[in-house]
Design an enzyme around this catalytic site. Sequence first.
Site, PDB file in Angstrom:
ATOM      1  N   ASP A 122       0.800  -1.231   0.000  1.00 13.16           N
ATOM      2  CA  ASP A 122       0.000   0.000   0.000  1.00 13.16           C
ATOM      3  C   ASP A 122       0.833   1.281   0.000  1.00 13.16           C
ATOM      4  O   ASP A 122       0.279   2.372   0.139  1.00 13.16           O
ATOM      5  CB  ASP A 122      -0.970  -0.009   1.187  1.00 13.16           C
ATOM      6  CG  ASP A 122      -0.258  -0.148   2.526  1.00 13.16           C
ATOM      7  OD1 ASP A 122       0.927  -0.547   2.544  1.00 13.16           O
ATOM      8  OD2 ASP A 122      -0.888   0.137   3.556  1.00 13.16           O
ATOM      9  N   GLU A 207      12.474  -3.378  11.994  1.00 12.33           N
ATOM     10  CA  GLU A 207      13.457  -2.959  10.986  1.00 12.33           C
ATOM     11  C   GLU A 207      14.837  -2.816  11.634  1.00 12.33           C
ATOM     12  O   GLU A 207      15.843  -3.282  11.099  1.00 12.33           O
ATOM     13  CB  GLU A 207      13.049  -1.626  10.352  1.00 12.33           C
ATOM     14  CG  GLU A 207      11.772  -1.668   9.517  1.00 12.33           C
ATOM     15  CD  GLU A 207      10.502  -1.401  10.310  1.00 12.33           C
ATOM     16  OE1 GLU A 207      10.577  -1.426  11.577  1.00 12.33           O
ATOM     17  OE2 GLU A 207       9.449  -1.182   9.703  1.00 12.33           O
TER      18      GLU A 207
HETATM   19  C1  UGA Z   1       4.029  -0.497   9.086  1.00 16.80           C
HETATM   20  C2  UGA Z   1       5.350  -0.765   8.375  1.00 16.80           C
HETATM   21  O1  UGA Z   1       5.516   0.150   7.290  1.00 16.80           O
HETATM   22  C3  UGA Z   1       5.335  -2.193   7.867  1.00 16.80           C
HETATM   23  O2  UGA Z   1       6.467  -2.431   7.049  1.00 16.80           O
HETATM   24  C4  UGA Z   1       5.300  -3.088   9.066  1.00 16.80           C
HETATM   25  O3  UGA Z   1       5.282  -4.450   8.682  1.00 16.80           O
HETATM   26  C5  UGA Z   1       4.060  -2.794   9.866  1.00 16.80           C
HETATM   27  O4  UGA Z   1       3.900  -1.397  10.173  1.00 16.80           O
HETATM   28  C6  UGA Z   1       4.121  -3.546  11.201  1.00 16.80           C
HETATM   29  O5  UGA Z   1       5.162  -3.488  11.815  1.00 16.80           O
HETATM   30  O6  UGA Z   1       3.156  -4.146  11.613  1.00 16.80           O
HETATM   31  P1  UGA Z   1       1.508  -0.507   8.170  1.00 16.80           P
HETATM   32  O7  UGA Z   1       1.074   0.401   7.049  1.00 16.80           O
HETATM   33  O8  UGA Z   1       1.111  -0.152   9.548  1.00 16.80           O
HETATM   34  O9  UGA Z   1       3.066  -0.667   8.079  1.00 16.80           O
HETATM   35  O10 UGA Z   1       1.070  -2.018   7.906  1.00 16.80           O
HETATM   36  P2  UGA Z   1       0.279  -2.713   6.713  1.00 16.80           P
HETATM   37  O11 UGA Z   1       0.413  -1.964   5.440  1.00 16.80           O
HETATM   38  O12 UGA Z   1      -1.095  -3.024   7.207  1.00 16.80           O
HETATM   39  O13 UGA Z   1       1.075  -4.095   6.612  1.00 16.80           O
HETATM   40  C7  UGA Z   1       2.389  -4.172   6.097  1.00 16.80           C
HETATM   41  C8  UGA Z   1       2.433  -5.213   4.968  1.00 16.80           C
HETATM   42  O14 UGA Z   1       2.110  -6.496   5.501  1.00 16.80           O
HETATM   43  C9  UGA Z   1       1.458  -4.946   3.827  1.00 16.80           C
HETATM   44  O15 UGA Z   1       2.054  -5.282   2.604  1.00 16.80           O
HETATM   45  C10 UGA Z   1       0.287  -5.857   4.145  1.00 16.80           C
HETATM   46  O16 UGA Z   1      -0.477  -6.299   3.050  1.00 16.80           O
HETATM   47  C11 UGA Z   1       0.968  -7.027   4.859  1.00 16.80           C
HETATM   48  N1  UGA Z   1       0.139  -7.664   5.897  1.00 16.80           N
HETATM   49  C12 UGA Z   1      -0.504  -6.910   6.834  1.00 16.80           C
HETATM   50  C13 UGA Z   1       0.035  -9.027   5.916  1.00 16.80           C
HETATM   51  O17 UGA Z   1       0.615  -9.712   5.061  1.00 16.80           O
HETATM   52  N2  UGA Z   1      -0.750  -9.610   6.895  1.00 16.80           N
HETATM   53  C14 UGA Z   1      -1.423  -8.884   7.832  1.00 16.80           C
HETATM   54  O18 UGA Z   1      -2.130  -9.473   8.673  1.00 16.80           O
HETATM   55  C15 UGA Z   1      -1.286  -7.493   7.802  1.00 16.80           C
HETATM   56 MN    MN Z   2       0.961  -0.042   5.006  1.00 19.39          MN
END
Ligand code: UGA
Ligand code: MN
Length: 255
Positions: A122, A207
């Site tokens: 995203d 990270e």
């Molecule tokens: C932030 C960071 O930018 C992420 O790199 C990090 O993994 C995340 O927080 C975290 O530490 O939890 P954020 O925008 O809050 O990102 O998180 P998401 O965009 O919801 O998820 C990060 C990535 O993991 C996305 O590509 C999403 O599709 C994926 N994701 C999320 C999963 O594969 N499974 C899940 O249950 C949630």
């Molecule tokens: Mn995100």
Amino acid sequence: MAVMLHLSLMETPPDMPVIYVITPTHMRPTQKADLTRLGNTLRQVPNLHWIVVEDAEVKSLKVTKFLLNSRIPYTHLNAPKPDYCQSGCVARGSEQRNLGMDWLRQNRGPLDSGVVYFGDDDNTYDLELFEEMRYTKQVSVWPVGLIAARWYERPLVRDGKVVGWYTGFPGRKFGTDMAGFAVNLNLILANPEARFVLKGAQSGMQESDFLSKLTKLEYLEPKANNCTKILVWHTRTESAPLYKHVKEKNVDIEA
Ligand code: UGA
Ligand code: MN
């Protein structure tokens, strides 16, 4: 002249390192929109291999079809998040990132040249970012926009070296988001212990913990004009509850 320019962009010299983008993705109403936008970006980057890892027990038809039509070299993997993460995890996407690295460790070797980037589905990526990271020797870093309640976070650079971080979340050795660094492929291959830790992980530290296993602050390679240009934004798609009524009942629609 215009034709020449176009050709030079498309040509890939044999020694051009491959950019491996590892993208965790999971079922949410915005998933296909996010992947479509990201695919439209990555399709334009020469010598790029997209490793898409679904957070799912089985590969979904949606992502399978999307990738088949994407015209991007890709590998499609899947791994569900561990049980202890099912009700939420502080390291979203990291089981999937680890699987992406496992694939590289099994399918690429020391003679392959490349760089590994963890690109969430995203975020918003400027095409220039990929050329900045392509020739990463060990670990390169740059600013990330719209993050930690700020317009940006960035590495602070003095005399061409990273000396600290401008961040809304201090106290980390490496004050960067997942979108703010890339790692040389061979450094990943040579350090199998470099993985994201999910169990007992501290929120916001993944990270920094990961990079601590690979490098030191003084070795970081600052990109994007000494970290003064924002080429990636931590845009987030609206959360799922806004889109409760994704599908009408009994209507066969691809969303
Ligand atoms: C932030 C960071 O930018 C992420 O790199 C990090 O993994 C995340 O927080 C975290 O530490 O939890 P954020 O925008 O809050 O990102 O998180 P998401 O965009 O919801 O998820 C990060 C990535 O993991 C996305 O590509 C999403 O599709 C994926 N994701 C999320 C999963 O594969 N499974 C899940 O249950 C949630
Ligand atoms: Mn995100």
